[in-house]
Structure formats: C-alpha cells, structure tokens
Design a protein around this motif. Sequence first.
Motif, PDB file in Angstrom:
ATOM      1  N   CYS A 159      46.221  37.874  27.060  1.00 52.06           N
ATOM      2  CA  CYS A 159      45.351  39.036  27.314  1.00 52.06           C
ATOM      3  C   CYS A 159      44.089  38.567  28.034  1.00 52.06           C
ATOM      4  O   CYS A 159      43.042  38.307  27.417  1.00 52.06           O
ATOM      5  CB  CYS A 159      45.018  39.740  26.007  1.00 52.06           C
ATOM      6  N   LEU A 160      44.184  38.462  29.351  1.00 53.91           N
ATOM      7  CA  LEU A 160      43.127  37.897  30.194  1.00 53.91           C
ATOM      8  C   LEU A 160      42.424  38.924  31.063  1.00 53.91           C
ATOM      9  O   LEU A 160      41.349  38.643  31.596  1.00 53.91           O
ATOM     10  CB  LEU A 160      43.736  36.833  31.122  1.00 53.91           C
ATOM     11  N   PHE A 161      42.999  40.109  31.242  1.00 51.54           N
ATOM     12  CA  PHE A 161      42.589  40.983  32.328  1.00 51.54           C
ATOM     13  C   PHE A 161      41.876  42.230  31.810  1.00 51.54           C
ATOM     14  O   PHE A 161      42.391  42.947  30.946  1.00 51.54           O
ATOM     15  CB  PHE A 161      43.806  41.358  33.167  1.00 51.54           C
ATOM     16  N   PRO A 162      40.688  42.502  32.367  1.00 50.77           N
ATOM     17  CA  PRO A 162      39.868  43.618  31.862  1.00 50.77           C
ATOM     18  C   PRO A 162      40.439  44.993  32.212  1.00 50.77           C
ATOM     19  O   PRO A 162      40.998  45.188  33.298  1.00 50.77           O
ATOM     20  CB  PRO A 162      38.522  43.393  32.547  1.00 50.77           C
ATOM     21  N   VAL A 163      40.294  45.927  31.279  1.00 53.92           N
ATOM     22  CA  VAL A 163      40.656  47.326  31.510  1.00 53.92           C
ATOM     23  C   VAL A 163      39.414  48.044  32.023  1.00 53.92           C
ATOM     24  O   VAL A 163      38.357  47.985  31.391  1.00 53.92           O
ATOM     25  CB  VAL A 163      41.157  47.997  30.218  1.00 53.92           C
ATOM     26  N   CYS A 164      39.535  48.703  33.169  1.00 52.82           N
ATOM     27  CA  CYS A 164      38.398  49.373  33.809  1.00 52.82           C
ATOM     28  C   CYS A 164      38.713  50.847  34.022  1.00 52.82           C
ATOM     29  O   CYS A 164      39.876  51.258  34.044  1.00 52.82           O
ATOM     30  CB  CYS A 164      38.084  48.716  35.151  1.00 52.82           C
ATOM     31  N   PRO A 165      37.669  51.666  34.211  1.00 52.06           N
ATOM     32  CA  PRO A 165      37.905  53.109  34.368  1.00 52.06           C
ATOM     33  C   PRO A 165      38.466  53.503  35.722  1.00 52.06           C
ATOM     34  O   PRO A 165      38.999  54.598  35.882  1.00 52.06           O
ATOM     35  CB  PRO A 165      36.509  53.715  34.150  1.00 52.06           C
ATOM     36  N   ASP A 166      38.347  52.647  36.762  1.00 56.56           N
ATOM     37  CA  ASP A 166      38.872  53.022  38.075  1.00 56.56           C
ATOM     38  C   ASP A 166      39.474  51.805  38.777  1.00 56.56           C
ATOM     39  O   ASP A 166      39.195  50.654  38.435  1.00 56.56           O
ATOM     40  CB  ASP A 166      37.787  53.660  38.940  1.00 56.56           C
ATOM     41  N   MET A 167      40.306  52.066  39.790  1.00 57.20           N
ATOM     42  CA  MET A 167      41.061  51.025  40.487  1.00 57.20           C
ATOM     43  C   MET A 167      40.159  50.022  41.209  1.00 57.20           C
ATOM     44  O   MET A 167      40.367  48.815  41.156  1.00 57.20           O
ATOM     45  CB  MET A 167      42.003  51.645  41.530  1.00 57.20           C
ATOM     46  N   ARG A 168      39.117  50.574  41.903  1.00 57.16           N
ATOM     47  CA  ARG A 168      38.289  49.709  42.720  1.00 57.16           C
ATOM     48  C   ARG A 168      37.535  48.690  41.865  1.00 57.16           C
ATOM     49  O   ARG A 168      37.500  47.489  42.175  1.00 57.16           O
ATOM     50  CB  ARG A 168      37.303  50.558  43.520  1.00 57.16           C
ATOM     51  N   ASN A 169      36.950  49.143  40.761  1.00 60.03           N
ATOM     52  CA  ASN A 169      36.230  48.219  39.874  1.00 60.03           C
ATOM     53  C   ASN A 169      37.179  47.251  39.185  1.00 60.03           C
ATOM     54  O   ASN A 169      36.828  46.093  38.935  1.00 60.03           O
ATOM     55  CB  ASN A 169      35.443  49.003  38.822  1.00 60.03           C
ATOM     56  N   SER A 170      38.372  47.740  38.853  1.00 60.99           N
ATOM     57  CA  SER A 170      39.365  46.880  38.220  1.00 60.99           C
ATOM     58  C   SER A 170      39.670  45.686  39.111  1.00 60.99           C
ATOM     59  O   SER A 170      39.704  44.534  38.656  1.00 60.99           O
ATOM     60  CB  SER A 170      40.648  47.675  37.944  1.00 60.99           C
ATOM     61  N   PHE A 171      39.887  45.959  40.404  1.00 57.57           N
ATOM     62  CA  PHE A 171      40.201  44.872  41.333  1.00 57.57           C
ATOM     63  C   PHE A 171      39.030  43.913  41.489  1.00 57.57           C
ATOM     64  O   PHE A 171      39.198  42.686  41.418  1.00 57.57           O
ATOM     65  CB  PHE A 171      40.598  45.445  42.700  1.00 57.57           C
ATOM     66  N   SER A 172      37.829  44.450  41.708  1.00 56.44           N
ATOM     67  CA  SER A 172      36.679  43.575  41.970  1.00 56.44           C
ATOM     68  C   SER A 172      36.323  42.736  40.761  1.00 56.44           C
ATOM     69  O   SER A 172      35.931  41.563  40.899  1.00 56.44           O
ATOM     70  CB  SER A 172      35.472  44.401  42.435  1.00 56.44           C
ATOM     71  N   LEU A 173      36.486  43.279  39.542  1.00 55.29           N
ATOM     72  CA  LEU A 173      36.158  42.513  38.341  1.00 55.29           C
ATOM     73  C   LEU A 173      37.155  41.371  38.136  1.00 55.29           C
ATOM     74  O   LEU A 173      36.771  40.247  37.793  1.00 55.29           O
ATOM     75  CB  LEU A 173      36.138  43.435  37.116  1.00 55.29           C
ATOM     76  N   THR A 174      38.416  41.653  38.345  1.00 53.09           N
ATOM     77  CA  THR A 174      39.417  40.576  38.232  1.00 53.09           C
ATOM     78  C   THR A 174      39.218  39.546  39.333  1.00 53.09           C
ATOM     79  O   THR A 174      39.378  38.339  39.107  1.00 53.09           O
ATOM     80  CB  THR A 174      40.845  41.157  38.290  1.00 53.09           C
ATOM     81  N   LEU A 175      38.838  39.996  40.532  1.00 53.97           N
ATOM     82  CA  LEU A 175      38.612  39.071  41.635  1.00 53.97           C
ATOM     83  C   LEU A 175      37.483  38.088  41.314  1.00 53.97           C
ATOM     84  O   LEU A 175      37.518  36.923  41.741  1.00 53.97           O
ATOM     85  CB  LEU A 175      38.295  39.844  42.914  1.00 53.97           C
ATOM     86  N   GLU A 176      36.484  38.548  40.561  1.00 59.41           N
ATOM     87  CA  GLU A 176      35.398  37.650  40.153  1.00 59.41           C
ATOM     88  C   GLU A 176      35.921  36.429  39.408  1.00 59.41           C
ATOM     89  O   GLU A 176      35.346  35.332  39.492  1.00 59.41           O
ATOM     90  CB  GLU A 176      34.400  38.395  39.242  1.00 59.41           C
ATOM     91  N   MET A 177      37.010  36.608  38.667  1.00 58.23           N
ATOM     92  CA  MET A 177      37.588  35.498  37.900  1.00 58.23           C
ATOM     93  C   MET A 177      38.079  34.382  38.815  1.00 58.23           C
ATOM     94  O   MET A 177      38.268  33.248  38.371  1.00 58.23           O
ATOM     95  CB  MET A 177      38.746  36.018  37.032  1.00 58.23           C
ATOM     96  N   LEU A 178      38.326  34.706  40.081  1.00 59.84           N
ATOM     97  CA  LEU A 178      38.902  33.720  41.003  1.00 59.84           C
ATOM     98  C   LEU A 178      37.861  32.976  41.818  1.00 59.84           C
ATOM     99  O   LEU A 178      38.217  32.065  42.569  1.00 59.84           O
ATOM    100  CB  LEU A 178      39.859  34.424  41.981  1.00 59.84           C
ATOM    101  N   GLN A 179      36.597  33.361  41.710  1.00 61.16           N
ATOM    102  CA  GLN A 179      35.594  32.762  42.570  1.00 61.16           C
ATOM    103  C   GLN A 179      35.362  31.301  42.212  1.00 61.16           C
ATOM    104  O   GLN A 179      35.301  30.938  41.037  1.00 61.16           O
ATOM    105  CB  GLN A 179      34.279  33.541  42.477  1.00 61.16           C
ATOM    106  N   PRO A 180      35.260  30.435  43.215  1.00 66.83           N
ATOM    107  CA  PRO A 180      35.033  29.013  42.944  1.00 66.83           C
ATOM    108  C   PRO A 180      33.643  28.776  42.366  1.00 66.83           C
ATOM    109  O   PRO A 180      32.759  29.632  42.463  1.00 66.83           O
ATOM    110  CB  PRO A 180      35.166  28.369  44.331  1.00 66.83           C
TER     111      PRO A 180
END
Length: 576
Positions: free
Chosen positions: A510-531
């Motif tokens: 269970c690693l991935f955040p639940v967000c109220p909308d698609m755009r925020n969901s993507f950007s928040l998960t993308l933050e996890m990938l930043q070097p």
Amino acid sequence: MNEQGSKKLQIATMEKLERFDTLRGKQVQPGEFWDLVVLTAVDDNQREAYELQISEKLGRKEIPLGISYHVFSDPPGAKIGNGGATLYSLQRLEDIYGKALGGYRILLIHAGGFSQRLPNASALGKIFTPMPLGDPLYQMLELKLAVFVDLPKHMKPGVLVTSADCIELYSIAEDENIRFDRSGFTALAHPSPISIGTTHGVFVLDQKEKSVLADMEYRTCLHFLHKPSVKKMHENGAVCKSQDSCMSLLSDAEFVYTDSTYYVDYNTAMSLLSLFREVGPLGCEIDAYGDFLQALGPQATVAYTNNTANVTKQESNLVEMRQKIFHCLKGTPLNLVALNHSKFYHIGTTTEYLFYLTEDPCLRGELGLYKVLGYSQNFSFKVCCVMLSDVKPGCSLTPGSVVEYCRLEAGAHVGGRTILSGCWVGAGLKVPDGTFMHSLCVNREGQTGFVTVTFGIEDDLKKSVGSPANMEGLNLFGASLVECLAKWGLSPESLRFSGDTSSCSLWNACLFPVCPDMRNSFSLTLEMLQPGGSTVTLPPGTKLMSLQEALQCKNLEEMLKYRKKLMEDVKMKKWS
C-alpha cells in the motif's frame, strides 16, 4: 525474416483486417462468422467489467453484431487454471444451449487473470488492451477476431481455444483454407527456434510423413512436449531440419514446431465435459495446453502427470486429476496444421508491450502499424506510440514509450521506455525514463477517489517475501523498498500490505495515495519518483492503497466514462 516473406505475411494480414472491418458493426449472417464468442474471467468482478465493455463495443458498433458474446468467471474456491476455465465454460454453454450446442462454432478466448506483468491491463482486462490499428481503435479483442476471421467458415461444430495476449499471423496459398474438420484436437503449429521451444509447447511430428514444402501442411503429431529442454526435444525427435519444410521465415538450420491455438471437435469437448461433471469441483489448476495436449497422440504416456516442475502451486489432487484427463483423452488424435509461413507474438509483459508497439519493425510491418503512426512505409527506428490521448502543444514524447488513454497538458515530458495509461498529466510535468504509471478511479468509504500507481518497467510485481519483516527483498525502481520508504518519510513498520500478508509483494504493497481528482493523483505519485533526498509530504489523512486493493474497489463506470469523453474530445480535435 527475408523481405519477400515479410511482405507476403503483411499482405495476408491486411486482407484479414479488411475482411473483419466489413463485419464491424454489421449483422453477420449464419455461417459468416462465429456463432458464439466466449471470454473467460478470473472472478465476478472481472466478468462484470468485461460484460460492460462488450456491451459498450456493441453499442458503438465496434464488433460484429448478431452473435452471442458470453463472459464466464471461474467458480468460487480454489483456482482452476485455464484448463479448468475451458471445462467450466463448456458446462455453462451446455446449460444455456443444450443439444443445440452441437451445431455451434465457438471461439473461446482465455482472458482471466490480473495481468501482473502488464498492469495497465489489470483493471479492464488484457483482452481490452489497445492496439494502434483501425478506426474505431482496435483492442486485442478486435485483433483476435480479425486474425481468425476466415476460420469459422471451414470449421465443423466445436471450440477454438486461444489466449488473449497472443497474436498469430500466417499466410497460406490463395486456393487453400485452414480446415478444422477432423475429430479430436487440431492445433496450429508454428516453426520456431529451438530456444523458443523451451518455454512453449512443442509437437513431435510423424517423420514418416513426407513434407510437401508448402505454406501449410496437415501433419500428424505423435505426442506433445510441454516446455521441454533442448536435450528432450532432440531425444524425442521434435527437432526438424530446415530443408524438411518451407522455412521462408526462419534462418535457423534446425527448428521445432510450437503451439498457440487449437480446435476441439464437439464430441471430444463433450467427453471432457462429462469428466468435469463427474469429478465435480476441481480443487486444482489445470493447464489447457500442458494437461490436455500431453494426453494426445499415439505415443502419449501417463508419465507426464507426475511432472510438476512447471506448476506454481501444487494441490494434493493435481496428479490424480491429470491422470483422469489422460485416461479420458487417451487415443484421441492430435492433428496439426503446420503453418510454415507464420509468426507468433506474445504481448503479456511491459517490456514486450513497449518493444512491439514502439520498436519492432517486423510486427509494425505485418500489421501495418506504420500507417497508423503516420508513415507511408515501414521503418526501423523507435517511435512513441500514442493511442486515444489528448496531447496539448509543447509536449515532449520520447521515442520508445507508449501513451494510452491519457491527457497531457502543455509542456509535459514523457521519458523513454515509459508506459502512461489512463493518466492526466499536468502542465510542465516530467515523467522519468523507464517508468510505468497508471491511474484508476476507486470507491472508498462511500466516496470516489483516484489512485495512480507507479513501478519501474523492469520491476517484478509477482516476486514475494514471506512477511513484511522481509520487505528488503523487494525492489522498486532498482532500489530496495526499505530505501524507498525512507525517501518518502515512511517507516517500514508503517507500510501496510493488503490481502494475504504471508505473500508480500509490490502488487499488494500500500504505497500509493488516494486523491480526490485524477490530476492531483498523478502529480502526487510523480513526486515519489523525483531524484534526490527530499521526502514526499502527503496531505494529512491521506490513505495509501496497493494496486491489488485499487482493483478490488475500482469504479469501472467512471473509468469507462473518462475514456468515452476522451474519445469524443480526440475525435473532435481530429475534425477541427
């Protein structure tokens, strides 16, 4: 493959695609197409998803009308495998149609499973994976129907069994047809390098039969080898010499004939069904290839029933069930249609999906994908394959990536060897190389939310450890899961695994955040990938989900509604 052979296969495939396009959205006449098309599903949740998507396809006139499409989910209880699913589907069909089933030509597509090696297909099914073909856009279902468009016309009542994640291409002489008119089993056989034989089924041909040096030959199979070693292939006489047949597509001096799709005549299918009704619930996984085909042919012996080397989980009654199948089928002929001018593609993993859609010039030429990608002729360089996506100006898409069902706002960047599926990518966001990202709509605690999952293209979602305490044995993006958690400001003790915690994997972490909308969901998960070493700060009260959990509570209607609106927007953009 030589250029002449490739061109021949391309022409034959184009003709099939054109014939299928004349049937899309049309009422087919009796004898013109399949009488029944059956998809298997792993559970009721997947069955409902498949039925809804088929219903929408029929409404949009994307597939032939006037025939019955069925989806059968495996019964509750122990896993039964694709062999068990075949038997259960036959039972359901006989319950529905009774003796009338004896007059039907049936296409049975094995489409069950969670697609852990190609997770963009996990939510909606690998049979509904998009392919860059056709208008409206093909999915694997349309491609399977197109490739086999000629078969039902020359087939006696019975069942053609095939898989959802494979593409079989072939060419035969203009005055010939593949006929499924013999009793027992009749299998398509493809000439393949010996190395391919070690991971597939291999046919041992009767070498007394003289090869006719043609694109297609009808041959007798003495027995069937399931994922044999190179030594075993040689010992059993499965290895053929290139001069023995019309090998225009293989440069190898030696080759073997490997399996893909097979036909079972009605009487043989009913014999198997009688056995299934007699034994009741299976209680073990049966393989539609290894456990059925190894019982066939004059040289088949019962010895294989004790070989569990290729079994992932062995149940106590597996050997007994295999022996019953062997005795039920003993003496049944295994006829072969040797397609000497054919290719077999498996598209069931992220690496295969990327390679075949963005890089491989062979499949690109044979299916004519280059035309859809906007080129007048085939080419060998990598491209970015974009399917049903709204890409705003200023976006940068690196060759070697796949973007499907996405919205990309201005200035977004997609790295190489990346898969984006069902995502809303905000303006200026940059997705790193080698990344898989997929957004799902979920229902949680009475509310609709969105989860974007991400993995490395090479990550193994099926690899598991025995408890959360051993999670350092799991790797995400090339780093241990423990290291990743530290980067995100999470402790190993805080990580939850959904489902069975005696089998912990990236699939149920269970690693991935639940967000109220698609755009925020993507950007928040993308933050996890930043070097770099900065931790990801999640909003207070953010819930974390696994892909496994997201699939269990997915909001299918919303996901399909999103695709429908996207389809309309892309079409309007094309017309404007």
